[in-house]
Design a protein around this motif. Structure first.
Motif, PDB file in Angstrom:
ATOM      1  N   UNK B 278      60.975  26.964 119.476  1.00 50.31           N
ATOM      2  CA  UNK B 278      61.312  28.383 119.366  1.00 50.31           C
ATOM      3  C   UNK B 278      62.812  28.593 119.518  1.00 50.31           C
ATOM      4  N   UNK B 279      63.384  27.937 120.529  1.00 46.56           N
ATOM      5  CA  UNK B 279      64.807  28.070 120.783  1.00 46.56           C
ATOM      6  C   UNK B 279      65.632  27.624 119.582  1.00 46.56           C
ATOM      7  N   UNK B 280      65.320  26.446 119.067  1.00 47.46           N
ATOM      8  CA  UNK B 280      66.115  25.875 117.969  1.00 47.46           C
ATOM      9  C   UNK B 280      66.042  26.795 116.744  1.00 47.46           C
ATOM     10  N   UNK B 281      64.826  27.225 116.390  1.00 46.89           N
ATOM     11  CA  UNK B 281      64.653  28.014 115.167  1.00 46.89           C
ATOM     12  C   UNK B 281      65.309  29.384 115.307  1.00 46.89           C
ATOM     13  N   UNK B 282      65.033  30.093 116.422  1.00 41.46           N
ATOM     14  CA  UNK B 282      65.565  31.459 116.507  1.00 41.46           C
ATOM     15  C   UNK B 282      67.076  31.465 116.686  1.00 41.46           C
ATOM     16  N   UNK B 283      67.587  30.531 117.494  1.00 44.77           N
ATOM     17  CA  UNK B 283      69.049  30.489 117.662  1.00 44.77           C
ATOM     18  C   UNK B 283      69.692  30.155 116.318  1.00 44.77           C
ATOM     19  N   UNK B 308      70.223  23.799 122.545  1.00 49.35           N
ATOM     20  CA  UNK B 308      68.956  24.210 123.150  1.00 49.35           C
ATOM     21  C   UNK B 308      68.406  23.111 124.049  1.00 49.35           C
ATOM     22  N   UNK B 309      68.343  21.891 123.520  1.00 49.34           N
ATOM     23  CA  UNK B 309      67.797  20.783 124.310  1.00 49.34           C
ATOM     24  C   UNK B 309      68.684  20.513 125.521  1.00 49.34           C
ATOM     25  N   UNK B 310      69.986  20.564 125.333  1.00 45.08           N
ATOM     26  CA  UNK B 310      70.913  20.298 126.423  1.00 45.08           C
ATOM     27  C   UNK B 310      70.715  21.300 127.559  1.00 45.08           C
ATOM     28  N   UNK B 311      70.429  22.556 127.200  1.00 48.21           N
ATOM     29  CA  UNK B 311      70.299  23.581 128.232  1.00 48.21           C
ATOM     30  C   UNK B 311      68.913  23.544 128.886  1.00 48.21           C
ATOM     31  N   UNK B 312      67.851  23.427 128.084  1.00 46.87           N
ATOM     32  CA  UNK B 312      66.512  23.487 128.707  1.00 46.87           C
ATOM     33  C   UNK B 312      66.258  22.261 129.572  1.00 46.87           C
ATOM     34  N   UNK B 313      66.796  21.113 129.174  1.00 48.86           N
ATOM     35  CA  UNK B 313      66.605  19.932 130.024  1.00 48.86           C
ATOM     36  C   UNK B 313      67.597  19.940 131.172  1.00 48.86           C
ATOM     37  N   UNK B 314      68.455  20.949 131.246  1.00 50.00           N
ATOM     38  CA  UNK B 314      69.470  21.105 132.287  1.00 50.00           C
ATOM     39  C   UNK B 314      70.499  19.981 132.264  1.00 50.00           C
ATOM     40  N   UNK B 326      76.122  34.491 119.091  1.00 52.93           N
ATOM     41  CA  UNK B 326      75.607  35.864 119.191  1.00 52.93           C
ATOM     42  C   UNK B 326      74.931  36.090 120.545  1.00 52.93           C
ATOM     43  N   UNK B 327      74.881  37.343 120.998  1.00 56.46           N
ATOM     44  CA  UNK B 327      74.311  37.652 122.316  1.00 56.46           C
ATOM     45  C   UNK B 327      72.887  37.143 122.469  1.00 56.46           C
ATOM     46  N   UNK B 328      72.075  37.205 121.402  1.00 57.06           N
ATOM     47  CA  UNK B 328      70.701  36.712 121.509  1.00 57.06           C
ATOM     48  C   UNK B 328      70.703  35.250 121.944  1.00 57.06           C
ATOM     49  N   UNK B 329      71.547  34.446 121.288  1.00 57.96           N
ATOM     50  CA  UNK B 329      71.586  33.016 121.590  1.00 57.96           C
ATOM     51  C   UNK B 329      71.999  32.788 123.030  1.00 57.96           C
ATOM     52  N   UNK B 330      73.001  33.540 123.486  1.00 57.59           N
ATOM     53  CA  UNK B 330      73.488  33.325 124.850  1.00 57.59           C
ATOM     54  C   UNK B 330      72.428  33.735 125.872  1.00 57.59           C
ATOM     55  N   UNK B 331      71.746  34.848 125.556  1.00 56.62           N
ATOM     56  CA  UNK B 331      70.725  35.323 126.487  1.00 56.62           C
ATOM     57  C   UNK B 331      69.556  34.335 126.557  1.00 56.62           C
ATOM     58  N   UNK B 332      69.142  33.838 125.377  1.00 55.20           N
ATOM     59  CA  UNK B 332      68.029  32.889 125.372  1.00 55.20           C
ATOM     60  C   UNK B 332      68.401  31.617 126.140  1.00 55.20           C
ATOM     61  N   UNK B 333      69.632  31.158 125.928  1.00 52.97           N
ATOM     62  CA  UNK B 333      70.068  29.959 126.644  1.00 52.97           C
ATOM     63  C   UNK B 333      70.044  30.199 128.153  1.00 52.97           C
ATOM     64  N   UNK B 334      70.455  31.389 128.564  1.00 53.97           N
ATOM     65  CA  UNK B 334      70.441  31.726 129.990  1.00 53.97           C
ATOM     66  C   UNK B 334      69.007  31.668 130.528  1.00 53.97           C
ATOM     67  N   UNK B 335      68.045  32.187 129.729  1.00 56.18           N
ATOM     68  CA  UNK B 335      66.644  32.149 130.152  1.00 56.18           C
ATOM     69  C   UNK B 335      66.138  30.706 130.231  1.00 56.18           C
ATOM     70  N   UNK B 336      66.518  29.899 129.235  1.00 49.57           N
ATOM     71  CA  UNK B 336      66.057  28.511 129.219  1.00 49.57           C
ATOM     72  C   UNK B 336      66.564  27.741 130.440  1.00 49.57           C
ATOM     73  N   UNK B 337      67.726  28.182 130.959  1.00 42.66           N
ATOM     74  CA  UNK B 337      68.253  27.536 132.160  1.00 42.66           C
ATOM     75  C   UNK B 337      67.255  27.649 133.309  1.00 42.66           C
ATOM     76  N   UNK B 338      66.542  28.779 133.368  1.00 48.90           N
ATOM     77  CA  UNK B 338      65.560  28.943 134.439  1.00 48.90           C
ATOM     78  C   UNK B 338      64.352  28.030 134.233  1.00 48.90           C
TER      79      UNK B 338
END
Lengths: 456, 493
Positions: B278-283, B308-314, B326-338
């Protein structure tokens, strides 16, 4: 060795601890996940939640790599089925704990335990009954431990007032020839364990742990307690499986049994199966009138074997008050063993669980050391160690070994000989040294007697 | 708490850390450092091993309860970070706080750095920096369990206090065997990635980046991180191995035993895979709409997948400055950090399995409000999840989020440099505080704003750095292990 234990009640937990400390890979199965979580906090074992009598669960626990199966739940059927399944999966040795002696055909060639896949069956109640009989033969004996050498025993007996042993000590023992063949391991005095040395004086009510050959121990007890009489009349409370087995075993010994059972149906059933030689009284065992009717003041021993631990102990205390010479209680709760040891009115306590544990550890093979018995009157174990040629202790006198005070070397089995492990004795290679100790000290003693741990 | 056994175990851990540190000396010399440059690392290694040796020698107790387990793990990590900081203080003239920040960031596999010029470091320090990742990834304590059975201590308590994830899978009857299996797979993956990276970089760079990848750490040997190599091949290899490092290692073991299909039978893995897809496609979509990278699909895919992989795997490796996305990408990345990696992986964050169970739990609660008599059926991979485990997860989530907001608040309150613009970039103080907080607590590394992909943590005041160090430790040890030490109840008998 990879061991699979099914059931982590008191027996399973104790076996897991013993096997884990002997550096085995231990996997345990139980239906109760919370119990397993607790076990995991204290032992390095793998746990599987599930029903051990199903193949899917056994597979999850790695049955194909398992060398030894101990099925020790409280239900015989589950245990036997688990053994059958495990045998089919290729487990080398299977041991089941069962409650009855007649699951399998022992007389004719037919469906024996081994045929279906149960290599050994530990009949818990039978083991316990024979332990009770050991203690019944001599009124002052409280606990008997049998060791791997067929003649050797460790016996706990109490000194009665008036016994000639009172006032003696080991340095000037009246029968020095006995000391050459016996070893006084420990004294239990007011619940405290004391290791006797040359100057320790024996006094009345002391409980002595003596190790040696069976015949020598009997000689000692006969001398120390000359007034003892043969047991002729016994009252058993509780028509439990254990009660039936004990009654059956006492009959050939010419001991008359009176059975007390409160439940009408069980009492009737008992009367029918036991026949006319056994008197069955239907009454509460905590009813003094019923106990008198059973002849409590004239009996040699009262044995409480009811399923309800608390009322069982109550009836034992009452029986002693009413004049029973020796009072024996059984319990299903291991912690109560120490409670019983602390009650002066109850002479000895037995538990089918401890009988099961002690029977099981004899079946578990080990090259370096073997736990011979778990004692419960004192928090100690009897462990046999095989002396290795590169061990620090090999070739040394026992007095020269640096052994902490609370560890007692009891006996040495040298080939077929029995040698008391006194200070002047030298430890030789391939000796089997029998030691009384707390289980925390096992690694230390193992290092001393068996040398550094070998890599597996 | 039995301090004797804690000291003994911590001593054992220091021995392992010291021994690893000592390998930096020959590596540095081989790479062309002068003996002077490497002297600090050598003496630090000797001091660390001496301290560990003394503790092991004089403390002989082996009586380890679960309280002691918490103590060993927390103090073991703190001690490792203190001693691990010595080479930085000695050789790179960092202050002690900076040194500890860098080391804790390494051990906790965060990858946040306070260094402004990484390439100026001698090779031995670059190597040691990456090795802290490698040790911390699978867990220093688990490693010590695997190779130091002489400590004579069984260690389910230790293992459970350090291993990530809501439940710890046991692969073998003995905990030491389990630890050996895990490290075996880890080593195998390390060798594989190093070999694959060799065509595009030197052995030294390949090894260091491999450590950063598999530990999901993110330390690089270059100022511009992986962008330095500017190679689609390198990005691809690193993406794949970051992905693997974020998977539960038990699944890797099953796969190696000949059951590769197990990956997709695992619910957590499927959720992890779905989140990444989802992250890769939408970003990618938003990058395309926003006219990034000349709308070249291959480049967009490469960067969105890597980030995406770098962020979700921390992990926190960077190839592109995602702060300008774009803001969407940054926001999603922030969520994936959690979200973080899977349980039983080297990744940080809350963990996919916890999030998955929280979602299932929430759905169950909604169902029960419609059917009040409905029986709750909470399962993961077909196995029932007990109420006590679920309660622990809810507690974990609450404490994690609370710490996140408390830390953000503390940064906003106490950080004097928060609003000062750096190098012509707008400060975005709130974004910076929020993302610095999760980037350390979730062990990611880079965040947004002033801690973004091209920035670093050097401008924080010392007291803020101290808070962030603690956050990294709390996040890596999954909250409970560290936080219980602050409860007075813990110290009462």
């Amino acid at each position: 060795m990879r061991v699979l234990i099914i059931g982590v009640g008191d027996v399973g937990t104790e076996m897991a601890r013993i096997l884990c400390e002997a550096r085995n890979d231990v996997v345990v199965i139980d239906r109760n996940g919370a119990l397993l979580e607790q076990l995991k906090d204290s032992l390095d074992v793998m746990t599987v939640t599930g029903d051990g009598s199903t193949m899917s669960c056994l597979h999850r626990a790695g049955i194909d790599q398992t060398d030894l199966l101990l099925a020790v739940t409280g239900r015989s059927e589950v245990n036997i089925l688990a053994c059958v399944l495990a045998k089919h999966a290729g487990v080398a040795k299977t041991i089941a704990r069962v409650r009855r002696a007649d699951h399998f055909d022992s007389i004719a060639e037919g469906v024996t335990a081994a045929v279906v896949g149960v290599d050994e069956q530990i009949i818990t109640e039978l083991e316990c009954a024979s332990n009770i009989i050991d203690a019944l033969i001599h009124p002052q004996v409280k606990e008997t431990v049998r060791l791997s050498h067929p003649d050797a025993q460790i016996v706990n007996f109490q000194i009665k007032s008036g016994s000639p042993i009172i006032g003696a000590n080991l340095a000037n023992f009246p029968h020095p020839e006995m000391l050459e063949q016996l070893r006084f391991c420990a004294i239990l005095r007011y619940g405290q364990m004391i290791i006797p040395h040359g100057q320790t004086t024996f006094s009345a009510r002391d409980e002595l742990y003596v190790a040696g050959a069976q015949t020598m121990i009997e000689e000692l007890i006969e001398w120390a307690d000359p007034l003892e009489t043969a047991v002729g009349r016994v009252i058993i409370a509780g028509a439990t499986q254990l009660g039936f087995m004990l009654t059956d075993m006492l009959r050939p010994l010419d001991i008359r049994v009176t059975l007390i059972e409160p439940d009408e149906r069980l009492a009737a059933q008992a009367a029918a199966t036991l026949g006319n030689r056994t008197l069955v009284i239907q009454a509460q065992s905590t009813d003094s009138g019923a106990l008198r009717e059973a002849g409590i003041d004239a009996c040699d021993a009262f044995i409480g074997l009811q399923a309800d631990n608390e009322s069982n102990m109550m009836s034992c205390i009452l029986a002693k008050r009413l004049g029973a010479k020796k009072v024996i209680a059984s319990t299903q709760n291991l912690d109560y063993m120490q409670v019983i040891a602390g009650i002066n009115l109850i002479d000895c306590g037995f538990s089918p669980l401890i009988a099961a544990i002690n029977a099981l550890i004899k079946c578990v093979p080990s090259d370096r050391r073997q736990t011979a018995a778990v004692l419960k009157r004192v928090p100690a174990e009897v462990v046999e160690f095989v002396v290795d040629n590169n061990a620090p202790a090999a070739g040394k006198r026992i007095a020269d070994l640096k052994i902490p005070n609370d560890i007692v070397l009891a006996l040495i089995f040298r080939g077929d000989d029995l040698v008391p492990a006194i200070g002047s004795e030298t430890i030789r290679e391939r000796d089997r040294v029998c030691v009384l100790l707390h289980h925390n000290a096992i690694p230390q003693v193992e290092k001393l007697l068996c040398g550094p741990a070998r890599k597996k | 708490m039995n301090a004797n056994v804690v000291l003994r175990c911590v001593g054992g851990i220091l021995l392992v850390v010291g021994a690893t540190m000592s390998t930096a000396f020959p590596v540095g010399l081989m790479m062309g450092d002068s003996v002077e440059q490497c002297f600090g690392v050598l003496s630090s290694a000797v001091i660390t091993m001496l301290a560990g040796g003394i503790a092991v020698w004089f403390c002989r107790s082996t009586d380890l309860g679960f309280r002691e387990g918490f103590g060993v793990v927390t103090f073991g990590w703190i001690a490792s970070s203190l001693f691990g900081a010595l080479p930085f203080v000695w050789d790179a003239d960092l202050s002690l706080i900076d040194g500890v920040f860098e080391t804790m960031s390494g051990f906790s596999t965060t990858g946040a750095s306070i260094l402004t010029d990484i390439e100026a470091l001698p090779y031995c320090l670059l190597y040691w920096r990456s090795m802290t990742h490698w040790l911390g990834g699978m867990g220093i304590v688990v490693l010590s369990l695997a190779i130091m059975p002489i400590l004579g201590i069984g260690g389910m308590q230790l293992y459970r206090a350090e291993a990530p994830g809501p439940t710890s899978d046991q692969l073998a009857p003995r905990i030491t065997t389990t630890a050996k299996y895990l490290w075996g797979i880890y080593l195998l993956l390390t060798v594989a990635e190093t070999l694959l990276l060799l065509p595009k970089m030197s052995l030294f760079d390949a090894w260091c980046h491999t450590c950063g990848t598999l530990a999901t750490g993110g330390f690089s040997t270059r100022n511009t991180s992986l962008a330095f190599f500017d190679s689609a091949y390198v990005d691809g290899v690193v993406t794949v191995f970051m992905f693997l490092a974020g998977v539960n290692f038990v699944l890797h073991l099953r796969a190696l035993r000949g059951r590769p299909l197990f990956y997709f039978k695992d619910e957590e893995f499927r959720a992890y895979f779905a989140a990444i897809a989802t992250g890769v496609v939408t970003i990618g979509l938003f990058l395309y709409i926003g006219n990034f990278y000349d709308r070249d699909l291959a480049t967009i895919l490469r960067h969105s997948a890597f980030t995406t992989v770098s962020v979700i795997t921390t992990t926190g490796f960077c190839t592109e400055n995602f702060d300008i996305w774009p803001p969407y990408a940054r926001c999603l990345l922030l969520l994936l950090m959690f979200v973080g990696g899977c349980g039983g992986s080297t990744g940080g964050g809350i963990k996919v399995s916890r999030i998955l169970l929280l979602v299932k739990y929430a759905v169950g609660q909604l169902t029960q409000s419609i059917y009040p008599r409905a029986v709750a059926n909470l399962q993961l991979n077909g196995q029932g999840v007990s109420a006590s485990i679920m309660a622990k997860i809810l507690g974990f989530f609450f404490i994690f989020v609370s710490i996140f907001f408390a830390l953000t608040l503390a940064i906003c309150a106490f950080e004097p440099n928060l609003a000062t613009p750096v190098a012509g970039i707008d400060a975005h103080p709130l974004e910076t505080a929020l993302s610095a907080s999760i980037a350390t607590l979730g062990n990611i590394g880079p965040g947004l704003g002033k801690v973004g992909a091209t920035q670093n943590f050097s401008w924080f005041a010392p007291h803020t750095k101290l808070m962030l160090i603690l956050a990294m430790l709390v996040g890596r040890l999954e909250v409970y292990t560290v936080v219980v030490l602050f409860l007075p109840k813990f110290w009462r008998r």
